[in-house]
Design a protein around this motif. Structure first.
Motif, short mmCIF file in Angstrom:
data_model
loop_
_atom_site.label_atom_id
_atom_site.label_comp_id
_atom_site.label_asym_id
_atom_site.label_seq_id
_atom_site.Cartn_x
_atom_site.Cartn_y
_atom_site.Cartn_z
N ASN A 137 0.86 -1.19 0.00
CA ASN A 137 0.00 0.00 0.00
C ASN A 137 0.89 1.23 0.00
O ASN A 137 1.83 1.32 0.79
N ILE A 138 0.58 2.20 -0.83
CA ILE A 138 1.38 3.42 -0.93
C ILE A 138 1.00 4.35 0.22
O ILE A 138 -0.17 4.65 0.44
N ILE A 139 2.03 4.81 0.95
CA ILE A 139 1.83 5.73 2.08
C ILE A 139 2.16 7.17 1.66
O ILE A 139 1.47 8.10 2.04
N SER A 140 3.22 7.32 0.87
CA SER A 140 3.69 8.65 0.50
C SER A 140 4.25 8.62 -0.91
O SER A 140 4.92 7.65 -1.30
N VAL A 141 4.01 9.69 -1.68
CA VAL A 141 4.54 9.83 -3.03
C VAL A 141 5.24 11.17 -3.13
O VAL A 141 4.70 12.19 -2.70
N GLU A 142 6.46 11.16 -3.68
CA GLU A 142 7.23 12.39 -3.80
C GLU A 142 7.98 12.43 -5.12
O GLU A 142 8.51 11.41 -5.57
N ASP A 143 8.04 13.61 -5.73
CA ASP A 143 8.83 13.84 -6.94
C ASP A 143 10.27 14.06 -6.47
O ASP A 143 10.55 14.99 -5.72
N VAL A 144 11.20 13.21 -6.91
CA VAL A 144 12.59 13.30 -6.46
C VAL A 144 13.21 14.60 -6.96
O VAL A 144 13.26 14.84 -8.17
N LYS A 145 13.65 15.43 -6.04
CA LYS A 145 14.31 16.72 -6.32
C LYS A 145 13.46 17.67 -7.15
O LYS A 145 13.96 18.63 -7.70
N GLY A 146 12.16 17.41 -7.29
CA GLY A 146 11.26 18.32 -8.00
C GLY A 146 11.53 18.46 -9.48
O GLY A 146 11.09 19.42 -10.10
N ARG A 147 12.22 17.51 -10.08
CA ARG A 147 12.58 17.61 -11.49
C ARG A 147 11.58 16.95 -12.43
O ARG A 147 11.67 17.10 -13.64
N GLY A 148 10.66 16.16 -11.89
CA GLY A 148 9.69 15.51 -12.74
C GLY A 148 10.24 14.31 -13.50
O GLY A 148 9.64 13.89 -14.49
N MET A 149 11.36 13.76 -13.04
CA MET A 149 11.94 12.61 -13.73
C MET A 149 11.69 11.30 -12.99
O MET A 149 11.42 10.27 -13.61
N TYR A 150 11.82 11.33 -11.66
CA TYR A 150 11.67 10.12 -10.86
C TYR A 150 10.64 10.34 -9.75
O TYR A 150 10.48 11.44 -9.24
N ILE A 151 9.97 9.26 -9.38
CA ILE A 151 8.99 9.26 -8.29
C ILE A 151 9.54 8.38 -7.17
O ILE A 151 10.06 7.29 -7.44
N GLU A 152 9.45 8.86 -5.94
CA GLU A 152 9.84 8.07 -4.78
C GLU A 152 8.58 7.75 -3.97
O GLU A 152 7.80 8.64 -3.66
N VAL A 153 8.40 6.47 -3.68
CA VAL A 153 7.20 6.00 -2.98
C VAL A 153 7.62 5.26 -1.72
O VAL A 153 8.46 4.38 -1.77
N LEU A 154 7.04 5.66 -0.59
CA LEU A 154 7.17 4.89 0.63
C LEU A 154 5.92 4.04 0.75
O LEU A 154 4.80 4.54 0.59
N ALA A 155 6.11 2.75 1.02
CA ALA A 155 4.98 1.83 1.02
C ALA A 155 5.06 0.84 2.18
O ALA A 155 6.14 0.56 2.69
#
Length: 111
Positions: A85-103
């Protein structure tokens, strides 16, 4: 983040209610995307200590941003290790290239 570290294949899934032929509603998985991701399980490092606000998170996933797909906490990740289950979603360094998900890993209710 190179492709060499992105060794885990992950399905990004939406759980939708679907009616069967008898009119009963069941939850069904709809795969929105299948991607390669970097997966890091929870351990006692300093980085995980700094994530104390997300104490229930058991894994971190990083993958390339998928055009026209917004990853939210309503979605689920599935890989060879199980369902998360996804807890948190963040754009890595705000560049719009990678997504970081804590689950958080979903534990089976079966004994």
């Amino acid at each position: 983040m190179g492709l060499g570290k992105m060794k885990t294949f992950v399905d990004i899934i939406s759980v939708k209610p679907v009616k069967d032929s008898e009119g009963f509603t069941e939850k069904d998985d709809v795969i929105l995307a299948s991607v390669r991701a970097y997966k890091e399980d929870r351990h006692g490092s300093e980085k995980w200590a700094n994530r104390a606000a997300f104490s229930q998170a058991s894994a971190l996933f990083r993958f390339r941003k998928i055009p026209n797909l917004e990853v939210t906490t309503d979605l689920v990740l599935v890989c060879s290790d199980g369902r998360y289950n996804i807890i948190s979603v963040e754009d890595v360094k705000g560049r719009g290239m990678y997504i970081e998900v804590l689950a958080e890993k979903v534990k089976s209710s079966k004994a």
